[in-house]
Design a protein around this motif. Sequence first.
Motif, PDB file in Angstrom:
ATOM      1  N   ASN A  97     -78.066 -91.842 -50.662  1.00 19.50           N
ATOM      2  CA  ASN A  97     -77.552 -92.868 -51.571  1.00 19.50           C
ATOM      3  C   ASN A  97     -76.733 -92.180 -52.679  1.00 19.50           C
ATOM      4  O   ASN A  97     -76.623 -90.945 -52.709  1.00 19.50           O
ATOM      5  CB  ASN A  97     -78.691 -93.743 -52.118  1.00 19.50           C
ATOM      6  N   ASP A  98     -76.160 -92.954 -53.565  1.00 19.00           N
ATOM      7  CA  ASP A  98     -75.280 -92.381 -54.599  1.00 19.00           C
ATOM      8  C   ASP A  98     -76.028 -91.444 -55.542  1.00 19.00           C
ATOM      9  O   ASP A  98     -75.427 -90.596 -56.192  1.00 19.00           O
ATOM     10  CB  ASP A  98     -74.608 -93.505 -55.406  1.00 19.00           C
ATOM     11  N   GLN A  99     -77.345 -91.610 -55.619  1.00 16.00           N
ATOM     12  CA  GLN A  99     -78.155 -90.747 -56.490  1.00 16.00           C
ATOM     13  C   GLN A  99     -78.592 -89.467 -55.779  1.00 16.00           C
ATOM     14  O   GLN A  99     -79.321 -88.652 -56.354  1.00 16.00           O
ATOM     15  CB  GLN A  99     -79.403 -91.506 -56.987  1.00 16.00           C
ATOM     16  N   GLY A 100     -78.195 -89.325 -54.511  1.00 21.20           N
ATOM     17  CA  GLY A 100     -78.573 -88.128 -53.756  1.00 21.20           C
ATOM     18  C   GLY A 100     -79.920 -88.236 -53.067  1.00 21.20           C
ATOM     19  O   GLY A 100     -80.399 -87.275 -52.467  1.00 21.20           O
ATOM     20  N   GLY A 101     -80.565 -89.416 -53.175  1.00 26.28           N
ATOM     21  CA  GLY A 101     -81.832 -89.646 -52.470  1.00 26.28           C
ATOM     22  C   GLY A 101     -81.572 -89.982 -51.010  1.00 26.28           C
ATOM     23  O   GLY A 101     -80.442 -90.307 -50.621  1.00 26.28           O
ATOM     24  N   ILE A 102     -82.638 -89.914 -50.202  1.00 28.45           N
ATOM     25  CA  ILE A 102     -82.471 -90.089 -48.756  1.00 28.45           C
ATOM     26  C   ILE A 102     -82.604 -91.559 -48.367  1.00 28.45           C
ATOM     27  O   ILE A 102     -83.654 -92.179 -48.536  1.00 28.45           O
ATOM     28  CB  ILE A 102     -83.502 -89.237 -47.980  1.00 28.45           C
ATOM     29  N   LYS A 103     -81.526 -92.099 -47.856  1.00 32.16           N
ATOM     30  CA  LYS A 103     -81.506 -93.485 -47.376  1.00 32.16           C
ATOM     31  C   LYS A 103     -82.104 -93.555 -45.978  1.00 32.16           C
ATOM     32  O   LYS A 103     -82.829 -94.488 -45.635  1.00 32.16           O
ATOM     33  CB  LYS A 103     -80.059 -93.987 -47.373  1.00 32.16           C
ATOM     34  N   ASP A 104     -81.813 -92.566 -45.172  1.00 29.17           N
ATOM     35  CA  ASP A 104     -82.396 -92.500 -43.828  1.00 29.17           C
ATOM     36  C   ASP A 104     -82.095 -91.126 -43.241  1.00 29.17           C
ATOM     37  O   ASP A 104     -81.183 -90.445 -43.708  1.00 29.17           O
ATOM     38  CB  ASP A 104     -81.784 -93.580 -42.914  1.00 29.17           C
ATOM     39  N   ASP A 105     -82.887 -90.736 -42.247  1.00 32.22           N
ATOM     40  CA  ASP A 105     -82.490 -89.565 -41.462  1.00 32.22           C
ATOM     41  C   ASP A 105     -82.075 -90.055 -40.085  1.00 32.22           C
ATOM     42  O   ASP A 105     -82.651 -91.000 -39.543  1.00 32.22           O
ATOM     43  CB  ASP A 105     -83.566 -88.480 -41.423  1.00 32.22           C
ATOM     44  N   ILE A 106     -81.032 -89.436 -39.550  1.00 31.01           N
ATOM     45  CA  ILE A 106     -80.382 -89.980 -38.354  1.00 31.01           C
ATOM     46  C   ILE A 106     -80.003 -88.855 -37.383  1.00 31.01           C
ATOM     47  O   ILE A 106     -80.026 -87.682 -37.749  1.00 31.01           O
ATOM     48  CB  ILE A 106     -79.092 -90.762 -38.726  1.00 31.01           C
ATOM     49  N   LEU A 107     -79.669 -89.240 -36.168  1.00 31.56           N
ATOM     50  CA  LEU A 107     -79.002 -88.317 -35.245  1.00 31.56           C
ATOM     51  C   LEU A 107     -77.573 -88.811 -35.095  1.00 31.56           C
ATOM     52  O   LEU A 107     -77.334 -90.018 -34.975  1.00 31.56           O
ATOM     53  CB  LEU A 107     -79.680 -88.316 -33.873  1.00 31.56           C
ATOM     54  N   GLN A 108     -76.615 -87.892 -35.152  1.00 31.25           N
ATOM     55  CA  GLN A 108     -75.219 -88.285 -34.957  1.00 31.25           C
ATOM     56  C   GLN A 108     -74.603 -87.406 -33.867  1.00 31.25           C
ATOM     57  O   GLN A 108     -74.772 -86.197 -33.856  1.00 31.25           O
ATOM     58  CB  GLN A 108     -74.428 -88.201 -36.260  1.00 31.25           C
ATOM     59  N   PHE A 109     -73.933 -88.058 -32.927  1.00 31.11           N
ATOM     60  CA  PHE A 109     -73.311 -87.369 -31.800  1.00 31.11           C
ATOM     61  C   PHE A 109     -71.818 -87.655 -31.809  1.00 31.11           C
ATOM     62  O   PHE A 109     -71.407 -88.794 -32.036  1.00 31.11           O
ATOM     63  CB  PHE A 109     -73.892 -87.867 -30.475  1.00 31.11           C
ATOM     64  N   ARG A 110     -71.049 -86.617 -31.500  1.00 30.08           N
ATOM     65  CA  ARG A 110     -69.615 -86.818 -31.333  1.00 30.08           C
ATOM     66  C   ARG A 110     -69.339 -86.957 -29.836  1.00 30.08           C
ATOM     67  O   ARG A 110     -69.547 -86.010 -29.066  1.00 30.08           O
ATOM     68  CB  ARG A 110     -68.861 -85.617 -31.900  1.00 30.08           C
ATOM     69  N   LEU A 111     -68.943 -88.141 -29.423  1.00 29.45           N
ATOM     70  CA  LEU A 111     -68.608 -88.345 -28.012  1.00 29.45           C
ATOM     71  C   LEU A 111     -67.157 -87.942 -27.781  1.00 29.45           C
ATOM     72  O   LEU A 111     -66.810 -87.383 -26.754  1.00 29.45           O
ATOM     73  CB  LEU A 111     -68.861 -89.805 -27.608  1.00 29.45           C
TER      74      LEU A 111
END
Lengths: 369, 126
Positions: A97-111
């Motif tokens: 988030n804008d405060q640097g806190g964690i909104k979520d942890d995710i996996l991201q893939f480049r297809l």
Amino acid sequence: MDITEINESLIRTPLYSAHIDLNARITPFAGWEMPLQYSGILNEVKAVREHSGLFDVSHMCRVRIVGAGASDFIQYLTSNDSHRLTNGTGQYSLLLNDQGGIKDDILQFRLSEDEFFLILNAGNTRKDLDWILSHMPASVSLEDITRETAMIAWQGPDALKQCASLLKLDYPPLDRYQIKKLIYKNQTLLISRTGYTGEDGCEITAPADFASILWREIMEIGATPCGLGARDTLRIEAGFPLYGHEIEEDVFPREAGLSWAVILDKGKFIGSDAIIENNREKAEKRLIGIMGTDKTIPRQGYPIIADERKVGFVTSGTYSPTLERGVGIVRVNAPYAKAGRTIFVEIRGKLYPVTTIEKHKMLSLSKGD
Amino acid sequence: MSIPENLKYTNSHEWLQIDGDVATIGITDHAQAELGDIVYLELPEAGRVLQKEEVFGTVESVKAVSELYSPVSGEVIETNAPLCDATETINKDPYNTAWLLKVKVSKPDELNDLMDAKAYSKLIEE
């Protein structure tokens, strides 16, 4: 009856009837009706640690981010350096988030340059999608494919061999964090060498109407069906964070040991200014793993006591079938987050000694290291 | 789901077998099934005097914690301590080898508040 009414508002995965056929115990989770367990958590955890298990993780949100600006958008949206990804590879990353806190942890893939694939936590789906859409430029579009697909996690020391055999692939079918599109029985599958158990394995996204067939075939080749109960126990043993436990909107990545997924030198991204600001101060809280000396089980919220005062609390705890004792992850004042100390968990008014250990090292104890 | 006819039951899923003024207490088949694999058990010391509905111990599965409530008032005269190191027995045989404790009943009238098998069966169907 009331129960029916409640269930009507919950979403069923394409594998729901397969779970019922297997006599799974079903539990509501993040708006979904999910299998909690089949044969029992002890048996399911053992299957994953020693052979292979399969999990329905269709509740996790799956989105495609497509368009000419996709690559730069992902780089700005998330904390890891997505420009390091080549086509067909992925990484763990954070939405801040804008405060640097964690909104979520995710996996991201480049297809491809113009197409990314993101996996978000089920419980954060609405929040994450609103956040992503609110920052998304016109050159990019988002397609939520969660409901038209199913996702199966296939985990354990035998999982990749079984997977290669079933899908007629070379072994190993993928490198770690690699992702491939492949055609199997005229169906398009998206398969990545990722997981959340501490074991090797893969995760497969398949068309919803093909999910039950694939599930059955994976079972027949030797994988044991595992529910969310086993999944949570496995991830705690492996020391992996879970949103709502170890990470939250008001937790900075370094307080959760996740600075490695925040690449400040890649340029400005959402939350980066706040992180740089916060890094000037000492972190007050840190996570560390704990292991009990007997079967006493630390549970979320239990106080951590050291030097005769409360220095933190348990963020996740479980009985570990693999280590045959209570294990957990705790958030404590930074000076206490060092491995090899004895601290105490307060359980029902009594203090029980536990040993601190780097959270990703708990499992290695079972492997004789 | 097994619900033996000869036992009495509580709405917190304990069973009692009454023999004169001694009540043998355990948890029901329904309770063990709801909890799943039981991995931890804490029992009181013999000699402790319990009040009705007082917490006398704790049973935990991998994912759940459940407190145990005394269905009657009285002194604990014996506990099944070896069970603490063989908690899987509670899942396998909740009504026989996995009894938890024996209590010398001090207020026999309290036994009238307990459910019979039929009433308990109805409770868990709800």
